[in-house]
Design a protein around this motif. Structure first.
Motif, mmCIF file in Angstrom:
data_model
loop_
_atom_site.group_PDB
_atom_site.id
_atom_site.type_symbol
_atom_site.label_atom_id
_atom_site.label_comp_id
_atom_site.label_asym_id
_atom_site.label_seq_id
_atom_site.Cartn_x
_atom_site.Cartn_y
_atom_site.Cartn_z
ATOM 1 N N ALA A 200 0.833 -1.206 0.000
ATOM 2 C CA ALA A 200 0.000 0.000 0.000
ATOM 3 C C ALA A 200 0.866 1.254 0.000
ATOM 4 C CB ALA A 200 -0.918 -0.005 1.221
ATOM 5 N N GLY A 201 0.472 2.231 -0.804
ATOM 6 C CA GLY A 201 1.248 3.461 -0.862
ATOM 7 C C GLY A 201 0.416 4.617 -1.384
ATOM 8 N N LEU A 202 0.889 5.814 -1.105
ATOM 9 C CA LEU A 202 0.233 7.036 -1.564
ATOM 10 C C LEU A 202 1.247 7.873 -2.314
ATOM 11 C CD1 LEU A 202 -2.161 9.057 -1.560
ATOM 12 C CD2 LEU A 202 -1.275 9.936 0.613
ATOM 13 N N ALA B 13 8.954 -5.272 0.910
ATOM 14 C CA ALA B 13 8.438 -3.916 0.727
ATOM 15 C C ALA B 13 8.478 -3.548 -0.754
ATOM 16 C CB ALA B 13 9.259 -2.914 1.530
ATOM 17 N N ILE B 14 7.402 -2.960 -1.236
ATOM 18 C CA ILE B 14 7.364 -2.503 -2.627
ATOM 19 C C ILE B 14 7.880 -1.070 -2.682
ATOM 20 C CG2 ILE B 14 5.948 -2.132 -4.658
ATOM 21 C CD1 ILE B 14 6.250 -5.078 -3.735
ATOM 22 N N SER B 15 9.005 -0.904 -3.364
ATOM 23 C CA SER B 15 9.664 0.393 -3.475
ATOM 24 C C SER B 15 9.492 0.941 -4.887
ATOM 25 C CB SER B 15 11.141 0.249 -3.100
ATOM 26 O OG SER B 15 11.771 1.508 -3.063
ATOM 27 N N SER B 16 10.239 1.973 -5.208
ATOM 28 C CA SER B 16 10.062 2.670 -6.479
ATOM 29 C C SER B 16 11.396 3.011 -7.120
ATOM 30 C CB SER B 16 9.271 3.965 -6.252
ATOM 31 O OG SER B 16 9.292 4.780 -7.410
ATOM 32 N N VAL B 17 11.399 2.968 -8.455
ATOM 33 C CA VAL B 17 12.594 3.360 -9.187
ATOM 34 C C VAL B 17 12.944 4.822 -8.930
ATOM 35 C CG1 VAL B 17 11.390 4.081 -11.295
ATOM 36 C CG2 VAL B 17 13.712 3.144 -11.447
ATOM 37 N N SER B 18 11.984 5.595 -8.449
ATOM 38 C CA SER B 18 12.252 7.010 -8.159
ATOM 39 C C SER B 18 13.216 7.204 -7.006
ATOM 40 C CB SER B 18 10.942 7.755 -7.883
ATOM 41 O OG SER B 18 10.288 7.234 -6.737
ATOM 42 N N THR B 19 13.567 6.125 -6.302
ATOM 43 C CA THR B 19 14.588 6.240 -5.254
ATOM 44 C C THR B 19 15.992 6.252 -5.836
ATOM 45 O OG1 THR B 19 14.684 3.835 -4.903
ATOM 46 C CG2 THR B 19 13.143 5.094 -3.536
ATOM 47 N N LEU C 182 11.062 10.217 -1.454
ATOM 48 C CA LEU C 182 11.643 10.374 -0.112
ATOM 49 C C LEU C 182 11.080 9.312 0.843
ATOM 50 C CD1 LEU C 182 12.122 13.744 1.735
ATOM 51 C CD2 LEU C 182 11.119 11.820 2.927
ATOM 52 N N THR C 183 9.766 9.103 0.788
ATOM 53 C CA THR C 183 9.162 8.112 1.684
ATOM 54 C C THR C 183 9.559 6.697 1.301
ATOM 55 O OG1 THR C 183 7.108 7.992 0.377
ATOM 56 C CG2 THR C 183 7.177 9.598 2.163
ATOM 57 N N LYS C 184 9.671 6.420 0.002
ATOM 58 C CA LYS C 184 10.078 5.088 -0.423
ATOM 59 C C LYS C 184 11.542 4.822 -0.056
ATOM 60 C CE LYS C 184 6.368 3.261 -2.117
ATOM 61 N NZ LYS C 184 5.782 2.043 -1.513
ATOM 62 N N VAL D 31 11.434 -4.545 -3.280
ATOM 63 C CA VAL D 31 11.283 -4.751 -4.725
ATOM 64 C C VAL D 31 11.075 -3.391 -5.366
ATOM 65 C CG1 VAL D 31 9.796 -5.682 -6.527
ATOM 66 C CG2 VAL D 31 10.385 -7.099 -4.554
ATOM 67 N N THR D 32 12.001 -2.994 -6.218
ATOM 68 C CA THR D 32 11.928 -1.702 -6.884
ATOM 69 C C THR D 32 11.109 -1.815 -8.162
ATOM 70 O OG1 THR D 32 14.094 -1.069 -6.015
ATOM 71 C CG2 THR D 32 13.271 0.165 -7.899
ATOM 72 N N VAL D 33 10.071 -1.004 -8.254
ATOM 73 C CA VAL D 33 9.141 -1.048 -9.383
ATOM 74 C C VAL D 33 9.368 0.163 -10.280
ATOM 75 C CG1 VAL D 33 6.705 -1.022 -10.027
ATOM 76 C CG2 VAL D 33 7.454 -2.332 -8.026
ATOM 77 N N GLY D 34 9.317 -0.061 -11.591
ATOM 78 C CA GLY D 34 9.438 1.026 -12.555
ATOM 79 C C GLY D 34 8.111 1.336 -13.220
ATOM 80 N N PHE D 35 8.152 1.618 -14.503
ATOM 81 C CA PHE D 35 6.937 1.936 -15.255
ATOM 82 C C PHE D 35 6.122 0.657 -15.431
ATOM 83 C CE2 PHE D 35 10.320 4.799 -17.048
ATOM 84 C CZ PHE D 35 9.924 5.926 -16.347
ATOM 85 N N THR D 36 4.914 0.650 -14.888
ATOM 86 C CA THR D 36 4.106 -0.566 -14.874
ATOM 87 C C THR D 36 2.664 -0.227 -15.226
ATOM 88 O OG1 THR D 36 5.517 -1.400 -13.080
ATOM 89 C CG2 THR D 36 3.457 -2.584 -13.495
ATOM 90 N N ASP D 37 2.061 -1.053 -16.062
ATOM 91 C CA ASP D 37 0.657 -0.868 -16.427
ATOM 92 C C ASP D 37 -0.253 -1.355 -15.304
ATOM 93 O OD1 ASP D 37 0.555 0.379 -18.917
ATOM 94 O OD2 ASP D 37 0.883 -1.491 -20.010
#
Length: 254
Positions: free
Chosen positions: A97-99, A144-150, A162-164, A188-194
């Motif tokens: 879950a994330g915002l 934890a589901i993270s983001s490529v934006s990190t 910042l939060t990720k 797990v770092t996630v990128g562009f995903t449909d």
């Protein structure tokens, strides 16, 4: 596949998008899955129905994150669901879950918006983990589901990455702390995903082509790409992997 038979998983934000994909995959592998949702109960029930129709086991847990008493509400619902199946412990905890408040650069991000993202993306996973540690079986998994934006600076705002990033540090540090119990902790770092939540972004041909051009494997990611990686980390095959980030972006900005 059945290699998670006898295991119990909790997937936060499991009603839609990547969370739904993870819940369905873990159930397919044999786990009893608690599908958490914040507001969309109908979507969560649909996810559970799809799992059960396919022969899996799952139940719904509702709790809006980022508000007072969120962890209490979630754990109470989790306990009720587990009890219905004669279970008490959890083996796999997926913080999905994330915002993400897009388009909020530092000049315009308000304290209220900042606090909301921290509450959902950092505070809730922290204190949910704290509450569930006594219920988490030795040899368990936290993912934890993270983001490529990190790792790739985002033009859409500074608050979400910042939060990720904080969640990544939490996971890395927790991995060492829980090592003596045989519990692995990874991101797990996630990128562009449909997903349904990125449909508007990828509906713009220019945006879609730009994101594809930034991805080494030459396409937009699909939910199963992420869910399969999470399932691997949840399995015994990943027993010797902890305290790390798995980049599941198809090679964004290599």
């Amino acid at each position: 596949m059945g290699h998670l038979s006898g295991k119990v998983a909790l997937v936060t934000g499991g009603s839609r998008g990547i969370g739904r994909g993870i819940a369905v995959r873990l159930a397919r592998d044999g786990a009893l899955v608690a599908v958490h949702y914040g507001r969309n109960e109908e979507a969560a029930k649909k996810t559970v129905a799809d799992i059960t129709e396919a022969g899996g086991r799952a139940f719904v847990v509702g709790a809006e994150l980022g508000v007072d008493g969120d962890v209490d509400t979630l754990v109470t619902g989790l306990e009720a669901g587990l009890g219905a199946y004669g279970e008490q412990a959890v083996d796999i905890l997926v913080h999905n879950a994330g915002l993400n408040l897009m388009g909020r650069p530092i000049e315009v991000l308000t304290p209220e918006e900042f606090d909301r993202m921290v509450a959902v993306n950092v505070k809730a996973p922290f204190f949910l983990t704290q509450r569930l540690l006594p219920r988490l079986r030795d040899g368990g998994r936290i993912i934890a589901i993270s983001s490529v934006s990190t790792r790739v600076a985002s033009a859409h705002g500074i608050g979400y990455p910042l939060t990720k990033g904080a969640l990544d540090v939490f996971s890395h540090t927790l991995a060492k702390y829980l090592g003596p119990r045989g519990i692995t902790v990874n991101s797990v770092t996630v990128g562009f995903t449909d997903t349904d939540m990125t449909a508007d972004v990828h509906a713009d041909p220019a945006n879609r082509e730009r994101n594809i051009s930034l991805t080494a494997l030459g396409r937009i990611g699909q939910v199963p790409d992420i869910a399969d990686a999470v399932a691997f980390l949840a399995s015994d095959d990943a027993r010797w992997i902890t305290g790390t980030k798995i980049d599941v972006t198809g090679g964004v900005n290599l």
